[in-house]
Design an enzyme around this catalytic site. Sequence first.
Site, PDB file in Angstrom:
ATOM      1  N   HIS A  56       0.826  -1.197   0.000  1.00 41.94           N
ATOM      2  CA  HIS A  56       0.000   0.000   0.000  1.00 41.94           C
ATOM      3  C   HIS A  56       0.866   1.255   0.000  1.00 41.94           C
ATOM      4  CE1 HIS A  56      -3.805  -2.164   1.720  1.00 41.94           C
ATOM      5  NE2 HIS A  56      -3.392  -2.671   0.577  1.00 41.94           N
ATOM      6  N   GLU A  58       1.261   3.685   2.126  1.00 41.15           N
ATOM      7  CA  GLU A  58       2.015   3.974   3.344  1.00 41.15           C
ATOM      8  C   GLU A  58       3.308   3.170   3.399  1.00 41.15           C
ATOM      9  OE1 GLU A  58      -2.439   4.069   4.527  1.00 41.15           O
ATOM     10  OE2 GLU A  58      -1.137   3.147   3.006  1.00 41.15           O
ATOM     11  N   CYS A  90      -1.612  -1.117   7.496  1.00 44.45           N
ATOM     12  CA  CYS A  90      -0.806   0.101   7.372  1.00 44.45           C
ATOM     13  C   CYS A  90      -0.803   0.927   8.648  1.00 44.45           C
ATOM     14  CB  CYS A  90      -1.325   0.945   6.208  1.00 44.45           C
ATOM     15  SG  CYS A  90      -1.102   0.155   4.607  1.00 44.45           S
ATOM     16  N   ARG A 190     -12.073   3.310 -20.769  1.00 42.17           N
ATOM     17  CA  ARG A 190     -12.161   1.844 -20.743  1.00 42.17           C
ATOM     18  C   ARG A 190     -11.045   1.252 -19.897  1.00 42.17           C
ATOM     19  NH1 ARG A 190     -13.554   0.156 -27.049  1.00 42.17           N
ATOM     20  NH2 ARG A 190     -15.672   1.075 -27.115  1.00 42.17           N
ATOM     21  N   THR A 202     -26.360  -3.309 -29.735  1.00 42.68           N
ATOM     22  CA  THR A 202     -25.079  -2.717 -30.100  1.00 42.68           C
ATOM     23  C   THR A 202     -24.125  -3.779 -30.626  1.00 42.68           C
ATOM     24  OG1 THR A 202     -25.319  -0.939 -28.479  1.00 42.68           O
ATOM     25  CG2 THR A 202     -23.087  -1.431 -29.223  1.00 42.68           C
ATOM     26  N   SER A 227     -31.222 -10.539 -23.261  1.00 43.60           N
ATOM     27  CA  SER A 227     -32.295 -11.331 -22.647  1.00 43.60           C
ATOM     28  C   SER A 227     -32.390 -12.753 -23.186  1.00 43.60           C
ATOM     29  CB  SER A 227     -33.639 -10.623 -22.845  1.00 43.60           C
ATOM     30  OG  SER A 227     -33.636  -9.366 -22.229  1.00 43.60           O
TER      31      SER A 227
END
Length: 393
Positions: A56, A58, A90, A190, A202, A227
Amino acid sequence: MAERSDALDAEFMRRALALAERGRGSTSPNPLVGCVVARGSEVVGEGWHERAGQPHAEAHALHAAGARARGATAFVTLEPCAHHGRTPPCAEALVEAGLARVVIALVDPDPRVAGRGLARLRDAGIDVTVGLMEEEAVAQNVAYLTRQRLGRPWVRYKTAMTLDGKIATRTGRSRWITCAASRALVQRWRHEHDLVAVGVTTVLRDDPKLTARIEGGRTPHKLVFDSVARTPASAALFEPDEADQAPRVTIAVGPRAPEARLRALRERGATLLCSDDGRARPSILETLRQLAGHGATSLLLEGGGTLAWSFAEAHAIDRVAWFVAPKLLGGGGASPLGGLGVASMDEALQLTSTHVRHVGEDLLIEGDVRYPEAPTSADTDDAPAASRDEREG
């Protein structure tokens, strides 16, 4: 006691936020986090969460600071974690490093953290300040926060139209309404989102690959609402991306989808999701919650207009990104937002925090969606908490 200066504190937190931004597109399901360790006006260590499963912010900053972290101040954009996941907590690392003061922009709503990091620091005698540049931190991690609070990914609806409101010519051609700069921005989105979603119309009309065509970009998990499973097994969205990586494709189907079509899609590698609520069409919210349970924090909704209206009815669009191209096509044509529509202006979806800018030749209008009232469909079940991998590295 570490030295205090409001101006310096703001400068260091601004730097931490900028560092956190470098992880965008790489940290999900974890949040974006940046950390700066400073002594007086000098930065002695800094870092950001670079990728899920890796150290992370930290840890990176403390490693860079070394022994100079003792008695210094740490500026962190999100409350340090206090639990063991794929990386150590952390908050404990900050205590062991001997920090005198920790300044935190935002408390983490993850129930495994949610104040426990603050308590661990304070119990160790560290001076803790919370809320510096909180608004900026909320905006930066809106996707992570949405998943934590609503149990679904944060959704950005992207659409484009001409100046006279058309999304295609009278022969159905839509490439390209927007300019190259606008299309490049969508490619970047994206890369930054975990999911990209379209409707089956689409897929059938445009046969899109839905990849992130930018250098070093990652292709998002592809989601099709379909569907009765009309998505062809030969669709381009199943093809490997530019880095030759096999795509992850999920098809949300209804209970009436023919088994032969489902079998063909499974053989092509698709994951199938079916809502168990008796309705012919897939439930928007149930689908999103299932995907959130597998770590998805953000979704780019790319169309079409009927699917977008279904998301709006479920109150599942959080932000609109509306491109307007300086072109005139004339004639009829479908709207970027279809469906039945509202009956009165009082029912209109209102955009707030709107921002308008030029992207190349186009105008981009963005805003957060404010709904007039709670949804009334079956998509209104109380959202469960996100269930997997939050803050686990």
